[in-house]
Write a protein that holds these residues in place. Structure first.
Motif, PDB file in Angstrom:
ATOM      1  N   PHE A  95      -5.821  -8.628  52.708  1.00 45.46           N
ATOM      2  CA  PHE A  95      -6.623  -7.421  53.191  1.00 45.46           C
ATOM      3  C   PHE A  95      -7.832  -8.132  54.051  1.00 45.46           C
ATOM      4  O   PHE A  95      -8.480  -8.860  53.703  1.00 45.46           O
ATOM      5  CB  PHE A  95      -7.171  -6.820  51.915  1.00 45.46           C
ATOM      6  N   GLU A  97     -11.044  -7.050  53.669  1.00 44.78           N
ATOM      7  CA  GLU A  97     -12.393  -7.031  52.705  1.00 44.78           C
ATOM      8  C   GLU A  97     -12.202  -8.178  51.396  1.00 44.78           C
ATOM      9  O   GLU A  97     -12.008  -8.268  50.136  1.00 44.78           O
ATOM     10  CB  GLU A  97     -12.787  -6.269  51.656  1.00 44.78           C
ATOM     11  N   THR A 100     -14.246  -8.521  48.292  1.00 50.48           N
ATOM     12  CA  THR A 100     -13.703  -6.634  46.691  1.00 50.48           C
ATOM     13  C   THR A 100     -12.245  -7.507  46.394  1.00 50.48           C
ATOM     14  O   THR A 100     -11.913  -6.463  45.721  1.00 50.48           O
ATOM     15  CB  THR A 100     -14.340  -5.724  47.398  1.00 50.48           C
ATOM     16  N   SER A 101     -11.719  -8.144  47.504  1.00 49.33           N
ATOM     17  CA  SER A 101     -10.186  -8.018  47.304  1.00 49.33           C
ATOM     18  C   SER A 101      -9.838  -9.156  45.593  1.00 49.33           C
ATOM     19  O   SER A 101      -8.244  -8.654  45.693  1.00 49.33           O
ATOM     20  CB  SER A 101      -9.243  -7.670  48.317  1.00 49.33           C
ATOM     21  N   LEU A 102     -10.881  -9.450  45.370  1.00 49.33           N
ATOM     22  CA  LEU A 102      -9.618 -10.191  44.097  1.00 49.33           C
ATOM     23  C   LEU A 102     -10.879  -9.700  43.158  1.00 49.33           C
ATOM     24  O   LEU A 102     -11.766  -9.697  43.301  1.00 49.33           O
ATOM     25  CB  LEU A 102     -10.358 -11.850  44.325  1.00 49.33           C
ATOM     26  N   ASN A 103     -10.412  -9.886  41.540  1.00 48.71           N
ATOM     27  CA  ASN A 103     -10.781  -9.699  40.273  1.00 48.71           C
ATOM     28  C   ASN A 103     -11.688 -10.026  40.803  1.00 48.71           C
ATOM     29  O   ASN A 103     -11.994 -11.499  40.020  1.00 48.71           O
ATOM     30  CB  ASN A 103      -9.720  -9.204  39.572  1.00 48.71           C
ATOM     31  N   PRO A 104     -12.906  -9.675  40.189  1.00 49.21           N
ATOM     32  CA  PRO A 104     -14.454 -10.221  39.229  1.00 49.21           C
ATOM     33  C   PRO A 104     -13.867 -10.911  38.128  1.00 49.21           C
ATOM     34  O   PRO A 104     -14.269 -11.716  37.925  1.00 49.21           O
ATOM     35  CB  PRO A 104     -15.189  -9.049  39.964  1.00 49.21           C
ATOM     36  N   SER A 105     -12.992  -9.893  37.274  1.00 48.63           N
ATOM     37  CA  SER A 105     -13.252 -10.769  35.971  1.00 48.63           C
ATOM     38  C   SER A 105     -11.644 -11.972  35.521  1.00 48.63           C
ATOM     39  O   SER A 105     -11.938 -11.723  34.840  1.00 48.63           O
ATOM     40  CB  SER A 105     -12.729  -9.333  35.233  1.00 48.63           C
ATOM     41  N   TYR A 106     -11.569 -12.563  36.626  1.00 51.50           N
ATOM     42  CA  TYR A 106     -10.325 -13.348  36.568  1.00 51.50           C
ATOM     43  C   TYR A 106     -10.794 -14.501  37.310  1.00 51.50           C
ATOM     44  O   TYR A 106     -11.069 -14.467  38.314  1.00 51.50           O
ATOM     45  CB  TYR A 106      -8.945 -13.076  35.895  1.00 51.50           C
ATOM     46  N   GLN A 111      -5.643 -15.650  38.648  1.00 52.47           N
ATOM     47  CA  GLN A 111      -5.203 -14.828  39.510  1.00 52.47           C
ATOM     48  C   GLN A 111      -3.953 -15.445  41.304  1.00 52.47           C
ATOM     49  O   GLN A 111      -3.896 -14.153  41.337  1.00 52.47           O
ATOM     50  CB  GLN A 111      -6.084 -14.245  40.427  1.00 52.47           C
ATOM     51  N   LEU A 112      -4.446 -16.602  41.418  1.00 51.97           N
ATOM     52  CA  LEU A 112      -3.294 -17.248  42.072  1.00 51.97           C
ATOM     53  C   LEU A 112      -1.865 -17.435  41.510  1.00 51.97           C
ATOM     54  O   LEU A 112      -1.128 -17.303  41.532  1.00 51.97           O
ATOM     55  CB  LEU A 112      -3.375 -18.538  42.697  1.00 51.97           C
ATOM     56  N   TYR A 150     -14.759 -18.106  39.315  1.00 50.87           N
ATOM     57  CA  TYR A 150     -14.474 -16.943  39.708  1.00 50.87           C
ATOM     58  C   TYR A 150     -14.895 -16.014  41.004  1.00 50.87           C
ATOM     59  O   TYR A 150     -15.959 -17.022  41.405  1.00 50.87           O
ATOM     60  CB  TYR A 150     -15.915 -15.971  38.836  1.00 50.87           C
ATOM     61  N   HIS A 152     -17.157 -14.159  42.241  1.00 52.20           N
ATOM     62  CA  HIS A 152     -18.650 -14.530  42.334  1.00 52.20           C
ATOM     63  C   HIS A 152     -19.022 -15.418  43.013  1.00 52.20           C
ATOM     64  O   HIS A 152     -20.108 -15.631  43.509  1.00 52.20           O
ATOM     65  CB  HIS A 152     -18.933 -14.051  41.955  1.00 52.20           C
ATOM     66  N   MET A 163      -7.435 -15.260  49.481  1.00 51.18           N
ATOM     67  CA  MET A 163      -6.703 -14.603  49.157  1.00 51.18           C
ATOM     68  C   MET A 163      -5.367 -14.709  50.214  1.00 51.18           C
ATOM     69  O   MET A 163      -3.816 -14.788  49.792  1.00 51.18           O
ATOM     70  CB  MET A 163      -6.980 -13.226  50.508  1.00 51.18           C
ATOM     71  N   MET A 166      -3.034 -16.691  48.109  1.00 53.24           N
ATOM     72  CA  MET A 166      -1.944 -16.835  47.214  1.00 53.24           C
ATOM     73  C   MET A 166      -1.447 -15.404  48.002  1.00 53.24           C
ATOM     74  O   MET A 166       0.000 -15.291  47.194  1.00 53.24           O
ATOM     75  CB  MET A 166      -3.401 -14.792  46.290  1.00 53.24           C
TER      76      MET A 166
END
Lengths: 326, 305
Positions: A95, A97, A100-106, A111-112, A150, A152, A163, A166
């Motif tokens: 994507f 962006e 903002t396209s990765l979940n900030p909490s994991y 995520q991979l 993370y 951030h 991304m 992934m």
């Protein structure tokens, strides 16, 4: 057989004041190993086209197509479970962006790993190994350490690489990159483009590159489709399109790009006057005619796709006038 | 994480200290204590005697520091009304209120969060509208009305549950529903709005593009992020519930902290009022602090900043 065949794809979004024709009559086909670039300005329907392929359109949007074949699978009639098995597995998406396209909490690793483990019965350790391997492949230093970080904690360029890694986790046949470099610095843009081109070659994937930047497209695309107001106005091999653009809109876009040596310092860059037409309600004639220097009365009628040379199509009835002017 | 925690702790402690000053002044601003203790028939000499005996003739600052020092050792003096220390009174009433508050909060969260999630996932549909209706009803009906209504239906008519008291777990059902009911609308709305916002975010689109199941997308990727503000709200609501339990404990005749406060206010039993105010405030501050820590645990951007 082509990997992807799209015939007469349309996306309609019913709104309170009428139907928004976000995409209409889009057709193209894509072979394995090929890169198709879809080019157009914001609101031209290029992102909607890619989301329509993945069946990830907004809830209200209605997708129609005469044919939507992915490796022989009919995507029009495929139930959601079948689509889910394809998504991220055989057709993956990158994507616009990365911030903002990765979940900030994991963590990155989580995520991979999840991308692989939701499609393959692999152990967490194996998913981790695959993640490290791909992070190294996309040029992320100290890959193993990144897994516990993370989003951030990573820069925009690194996040976009994450991304990409992934999207590659399951080794997809088709990768759709929706403006993958738009949010990045110019220096990083070139790196990401080269990376995508290299990866495509190495993994033998087909790629759809969505962009508003013809300069980006010229470097990596085999085929180009130029979209305007939800329609493909011109499609051709990249060389043919850049050498002899047949649609006034394509010409306008090309004039916007400064050329080293030819564009003098301080001279004004090309611009296309006016703005996109309103796409709500029934559409007639050429959508570009309001902004077109070659517009004539017949532009308000039906505009067929004209084959100007083998493999080169343009949706314009004033090609002759355009050629005469050039 | 450590610097974040110590920062929050410092804030919490200063708030607690401020509250203690207010609680202390509360007692002194409400009239002459010596006169109140001595009673209406006391002579001027007796009042002076009491003033000296209780140390009320000392400077205010000294009295405050002395009071604070003793309060820190859980010594709040004696009740004017009961022949007992404030500390043992509070200690005997505390479990009832805490149990009531905890059950109410659990009940509220267990109802409100799933309802909020459902309303967000099916936003604009009949599910959403039903949840919203439920929510409006919750806001419109005061807790004591609901409490009385529950008593009439389930205790008086159906005889399923005891009317009042704290004898068994059955006694806690109706008060918890009545008290928890109050928190449902706020928690539900926040969960719904949080979920709506998160569901339209880019990383949810990424999660769907990976081919994850909708349940994984909603529960793992969306809820985890949407729940963060709910944690803070839950702590605040728990504080409100401890306050709101004054009414509910009175309605259901439960011998809790709220009931004690109510009695103490009615009887001008100032040391008890003071202690209850201070304790509830400190619990509230502690909850807010814990919510901050929980938020940091849930959100790595706070934790690792």
């Amino acid at each position: 057989m082509a990997l992807l065949e799209v015939d007469n794809l349309a996306v309609d979004i019913p709104l309170s004041d009428g139907v928004l024709h976000a995409v209409s009559g889009v057709s193209f086909s894509l072979e394995r190993g090929e890169t198709l670039a879809i080019v157009g300005e914001s609101g031209s329907g290029k992102s909607m086209t890619s989301l329509a392929l993945m069946n990830l359109l907004p809830k209200r949007a209605v997708r129609r197509a005469d044919r939507l074949l992915f490796d022989g699978i009919d995507l029009v009639t495929a139930p959601e479970a079948r689509m889910r098995a394809l998504r991220g597995n055989r057709m993956a998406m990158i994507f616009q962006e990365p911030m903002t396209s990765l979940n900030p909490s994991y963590t990155i690793g989580n995520q991979l790993g999840e991308a692989l483990r939701c499609h393959r019965p692999v152990a967490p350790a194996a998913a981790r190994d695959r993640a490290v391997q791909l992070l190294e492949k996309v040029g992320i230093p100290a890959a193993a350490r990144r897994l516990n970080q993370y989003p951030h904690q990573l820069s925009g360029g690194l996040r976009q690489r994450v991304m990409i890694a992934m999207a590659l986790m399951c080794g997809p046949d088709l990768i759709i990159a929706d403006e993958p470099t738009t949010a990045l610095d110019v220096t990083i843009q070139a790196q990401i483009l080269h990376l995508l081109a290299d990866l495509k070659k190495e993994f033998g994937m087909a790629m759809i590159l969505i962009s508003h930047d013809l300069g980006v497209v010229a470097r990596v695309a085999d085929k180009v489709a130029v979209m305007y107001a939800g329609r493909v106005v011109e499609s051709a091999g990249a060389q043919s399109l850049f050498r002899s653009p047949r649609h006034p809109y394509t010409r306008g876009l090309l004039n916007c790009i400064p050329v080293p040596g030819r564009t003098a310092p301080g001279s004004p860059l090309g611009a296309i006057p006016g703005q996109l037409p309103n796409l709500i309600g029934p559409q007639h004639g050429c959508a570009f005619r309001e902004r077109c220097a070659f517009a004539a009365p017949e532009c308000a009628g039906d505009i067929p796709l004209v084959v100007t040379e083998p493999g080169h199509l343009a949706r314009c009835v004033r090609i002759d006038a355009l050629e005469a002017a050039a | 994480m450590l610097s974040f925690t110590s920062q929050r702790l410092a804030v919490a402690l200063s708030v607690a200290l401020t509250v203690s000053i207010v609680a202390f002044l509360l007692l002194h601003l409400s009239g002459d204590l010596a006169t109140a203790i001595a009673g209406p028939e006391a002579t001027a000499a007796q009042i002076a005697e009491i003033r000296h005996q209780f140390g009320l003739d000392r400077p205010m600052t000294l009295q405050y520091l002395d009071w604070l020092w003793r309060a820190l050792h859980f010594d709040f003096g004696n009740s004017f009304y009961y022949r007992d220390t404030v500390t043992s009174l509070v200690a005997s009433r505390m479990p009832v209120t805490m149990t009531l508050g905890a059950i109410s909060l659990m009940l509220a969260l267990v109802i409100a969060i799933p309802l909020g999630v459902l309303a967000a996932v099916y936003s604009g549909t009949i599910v959403d509208r039903l949840a919203l209706g439920f929510c409006v009803l919750g806001q419109a009906v005061p807790a004591f009305c609901l409490g009385l209504g529950l008593i009439i239906v389930f205790a008086v008519h159906l005889h399923w549950l005891p009317v009042s008291g704290t004898a068994s777990w059955k006694n806690y059902i109706m008060p918890s529903v009545a008290l928890g009911w109050y928190a449902v609308p706020a928690v539900m709305r926040l969960s719904r709005n949080g979920m709506l916002e998160v569901l339209s975010s880019d990383y949810i689109r990424t999660a769907r593009a990976k081919g994850l199941r909708p349940t994984v997308v909603i529960l793992k990727h969306a809820l985890r992020n949407a729940i963060i503000p709910v944690v803070a709200l839950a702590a605040v609501q728990f504080g409100f519930m401890l306050g709101g339990s004054i009414v509910i404990e009175a309605v259901f005749n439960m011998q809790g902290l709220g009931y004690l406060a109510w009695e103490a206010i009615a009887r001008n039993d100032f040391p008890v009022v003071q202690a209850v105010v201070l304790i509830l405030a400190v619990i509230y501050v502690a909850l807010t602090f814990l919510a901050d820590v929980a938020n940091a645990f849930l959100d790595p951007r706070i934790r690792l900043a």
